[in-house]
Design an enzyme around this catalytic site. Sequence first.
Site, PDB file in Angstrom:
ATOM      1  N   HIS A 163       5.736   7.198 -14.361  1.00  0.00           N
ATOM      2  CA  HIS A 163       4.609   7.236 -15.291  1.00  0.00           C
ATOM      3  C   HIS A 163       4.874   8.217 -16.429  1.00  0.00           C
ATOM      4  O   HIS A 163       5.823   9.000 -16.387  1.00  0.00           O
ATOM      5  CB  HIS A 163       3.325   7.652 -14.568  1.00  0.00           C
TER       6      HIS A 163
ATOM      7  N   GLU B  13       2.972   3.663 -22.679  1.00  0.00           N
ATOM      8  CA  GLU B  13       3.463   4.147 -21.398  1.00  0.00           C
ATOM      9  C   GLU B  13       4.138   3.029 -20.610  1.00  0.00           C
ATOM     10  O   GLU B  13       5.185   3.237 -19.991  1.00  0.00           O
ATOM     11  CB  GLU B  13       2.312   4.733 -20.581  1.00  0.00           C
TER      12      GLU B  13
ATOM     13  N   GLU C 146       5.148  11.949 -13.270  1.00  0.00           N
ATOM     14  CA  GLU C 146       4.690  11.931 -14.660  1.00  0.00           C
ATOM     15  C   GLU C 146       5.803  12.594 -15.464  1.00  0.00           C
ATOM     16  O   GLU C 146       5.980  13.804 -15.420  1.00  0.00           O
ATOM     17  CB  GLU C 146       3.376  12.693 -14.815  1.00  0.00           C
TER      18      GLU C 146
END
Length: 284
Positions: free
Chosen positions: A164, A109, A246
């Site tokens: 993210h 990530e 996200e």
Amino acid sequence: MVVVAALVPACAAAWLVWDATSGPDDPGRNGDLPQNVRPHRSAAASAPSSAAPSSGAAKPLAGKVVVLDPGHNAQNSRHTSEINRLVDIGTARKECDTTGTATNAGYAEAVFTLDVSRRARALLEARGATVRLTYDGDRAYGPCIDERARIGNKAKADAVVSVHGDGSAAGNRGFHVILPAPVHRGIADTRTISGPSKLLGTALKRHFAAETGTRPSNYIGGGTGLDVRRDLGGLNLSTRPKVLIECGNMRDPKDAVLMTSPAWRQRAAEGIADGISAFLEDRE
């Protein structure tokens, strides 16, 4: 927008920025995308747009300050004692930072978020914004979540976006944008930024969906693509309009195919840059 056949003069500047940030072995340089991502004409490609001004045009984000906050740090796993240190986020005490997630194949990530943030920075700077990253591959670990918030606050940023990738169960797909709840507890006070942050998040959701061709999360937000939380230090401690996106679920094989594609990451950066631009220009 990054598929060669979709290029028109209005988005040529964005193409040049992307081409400059891609390596010679980057499959995205040839416009390659996973087969389930359909080429599309974005708003920038179908009509004149401030997203990619010509060299002689006024830059629409001149004078604006944007802070991009790439989540985690690829070296955090080597500094567990440092990142496990608890910091005050107003509503609780939480770890300074975490290692983040990764795809099943090991694509981290932290690598994803830094790449997308750098691409978005290049796009926003081309539009005249002053852009700062909270972390640019220049630290051994962190920064901690409270420091990430302070960086945006100190910069007096007009908009802050934390980037993210999620780590949920396989089958959970799509992106979502997290908004700060109105919090007034301890050192946290988001009451003045919760409204503007919602506007930022709504613009980001709209443009991210349009540019990437992906849907809002099927597991968070009830299909709206928006979620409100009061337990995230980076949001709680911000005094500037701030949201967290996200971009997809890295643990889902289908989302992972997208997120490991350099061409899709460019689209993600374009969606983030366009959302920020729309928010800032609407506030003029």
